[in-house]
Design a protein around this motif. Structure first.
Motif, PDB file in Angstrom:
ATOM      1  N   SER A   1      44.565  -2.586  24.086  1.00  0.00           N
ATOM      2  CA  SER A   1      44.066  -1.653  25.092  1.00  0.00           C
ATOM      3  C   SER A   1      45.184  -0.893  25.793  1.00  0.00           C
ATOM      4  O   SER A   1      44.937   0.104  26.467  1.00  0.00           O
ATOM      5  CB  SER A   1      43.225  -2.396  26.132  1.00  0.00           C
ATOM      6  N   ALA A   2      46.426  -1.334  25.604  1.00  0.00           N
ATOM      7  CA  ALA A   2      47.562  -0.649  26.225  1.00  0.00           C
ATOM      8  C   ALA A   2      47.771   0.739  25.625  1.00  0.00           C
ATOM      9  O   ALA A   2      48.393   1.601  26.251  1.00  0.00           O
ATOM     10  CB  ALA A   2      48.830  -1.478  26.071  1.00  0.00           C
TER      11      ALA A   2
ATOM     12  N   SER B   1      43.623   4.200  24.783  1.00  0.00           N
ATOM     13  CA  SER B   1      43.118   5.375  25.503  1.00  0.00           C
ATOM     14  C   SER B   1      43.915   6.634  25.201  1.00  0.00           C
ATOM     15  O   SER B   1      43.512   7.736  25.582  1.00  0.00           O
ATOM     16  CB  SER B   1      43.150   5.110  27.010  1.00  0.00           C
TER      17      SER B   1
ATOM     18  N   TYR C   1      49.824   5.412  27.579  1.00  0.00           N
ATOM     19  CA  TYR C   1      50.467   4.106  27.587  1.00  0.00           C
ATOM     20  C   TYR C   1      50.163   3.375  28.889  1.00  0.00           C
ATOM     21  O   TYR C   1      50.529   3.839  29.976  1.00  0.00           O
ATOM     22  CB  TYR C   1      51.976   4.256  27.405  1.00  0.00           C
ATOM     23  N   CYS C   2      49.494   2.231  28.792  1.00  0.00           N
ATOM     24  CA  CYS C   2      49.100   1.437  29.966  1.00  0.00           C
ATOM     25  C   CYS C   2      49.758   0.063  29.871  1.00  0.00           C
ATOM     26  O   CYS C   2      49.170  -0.876  29.324  1.00  0.00           O
ATOM     27  CB  CYS C   2      47.585   1.294  30.039  1.00  0.00           C
ATOM     28  N   GLU C   3      50.957  -0.053  30.405  1.00  0.00           N
ATOM     29  CA  GLU C   3      51.726  -1.286  30.255  1.00  0.00           C
ATOM     30  C   GLU C   3      51.108  -2.472  31.003  1.00  0.00           C
ATOM     31  O   GLU C   3      51.383  -3.627  30.676  1.00  0.00           O
ATOM     32  CB  GLU C   3      53.163  -1.063  30.728  1.00  0.00           C
ATOM     33  N   ASN C   4      50.253  -2.177  31.983  1.00  0.00           N
ATOM     34  CA  ASN C   4      49.615  -3.278  32.707  1.00  0.00           C
ATOM     35  C   ASN C   4      48.557  -3.985  31.863  1.00  0.00           C
ATOM     36  O   ASN C   4      48.049  -5.041  32.250  1.00  0.00           O
ATOM     37  CB  ASN C   4      48.979  -2.765  34.013  1.00  0.00           C
ATOM     38  N   GLU C   5      48.225  -3.423  30.697  1.00  0.00           N
ATOM     39  CA  GLU C   5      47.334  -4.089  29.754  1.00  0.00           C
ATOM     40  C   GLU C   5      48.183  -5.011  28.880  1.00  0.00           C
ATOM     41  O   GLU C   5      48.715  -4.610  27.845  1.00  0.00           O
ATOM     42  CB  GLU C   5      46.593  -3.057  28.903  1.00  0.00           C
TER      43      GLU C   5
END
Length: 230
Positions: free
Chosen positions: A70-71, A74, A77-81
């Motif tokens: 999931s990072a 979308s 880049y969503c590093e908190n995933e």
């Protein structure tokens, strides 16, 4: 009122995305006129990550961790995933994510397989898993150009490479991805597009700041309005 602000912000982001797509077509035009090379000749390598057994929760701050699919699903880049690494497991240094990495999902659902992102910033100490490929472009390929090409115009072609026995999880073979045909415009055109995207990103960031400030003001006013009625 808050929902109106969010709707306006979402519309603004969609307009920016459409602007980038339009500019891409305007700069590069018909790709048929450009030299092409297989992807493996355009990048240093196509490498898979590593997936050690992780904990069930996300890492704290910049503690060691591993990205979840999931990072990158979308397109941002969503590093908190991520999932935290146990203290007994060390980071594999050569699988740690760095700025300017292009990450591409090699295994996912048919709708999400092949999604990719360009890492513009990382807090460090985080690995990418074995179901994600990493690559870096070789000269004369601009990272922003290649990442947008993979995530946009070539996404359907990339997803068509995926296969597998289970419809729920499709897999892209490295050998097939390596043969993907990449058009190579002049470097000055690639750089022009990259600079344009950077300016749009600044506008995007500024828009989010304005939204947060607006929401903060609305909540602040709402709080005092309620307090005055008590």
């Amino acid at each position: 009122m808050i929902s109106n602000q969010v709707t306006i912000a979402e519309s603004h982001l969609m307009d920016l995305d459409a602007l980038v797509k339009s500019r891409f077509v305007e700069i590069f035009g018909d790709f048929a006129c450009y030299e092409t090379k297989p992807l493996i000749k355009c990048v240093d390598c196509i490498e898979a990550g590593k997936s050690p057994k992780c904990l069930a929760f996300s890492r704290k701050m910049a503690e060691p961790g591993v990205l979840k699919l999931s990072a990158i699903s979308s397109g941002v880049y969503c590093e908190n995933e991520n999932k935290a690494l146990p203290r007994s497991v060390s980071l594999t240094i050569d699988k740690v994510v760095h700025a300017n990495d292009i990450l591409l999902s090699r295994k996912n659902t048919p709708e999400l397989v092949g999604r990719s992102v360009l890492v513009k910033h990382t807090d460090g100490n985080i690995m990418f898993p074995d179901i994600i490929f990493r690559m870096h472009p070789l000269p004369p390929i601009n990272a922003m150009y290649l990442s947008y090409l993979l995530a946009g115009p070539l996404l359907h072609s990339i997803q068509s490479l995926a296969h597998g026995s289970a419809k729920s999880m499709s897999n892209i073979p490295k050998s097939e991805l390596a043969k993907l045909s990449i058009p190579i415009p002049a470097l000055n055109l690639q750089n022009e597009f990259a600079n344009f995207v950077s300016q749009v990103d600044k506008s995007r960031f500024g828009g989010m700041l304005r939204l947060l400030n607006s929401l903060s003001g609305i909540m602040h006013a709402s709080f005092f309005s309620v307090a005055d009625t008590d």
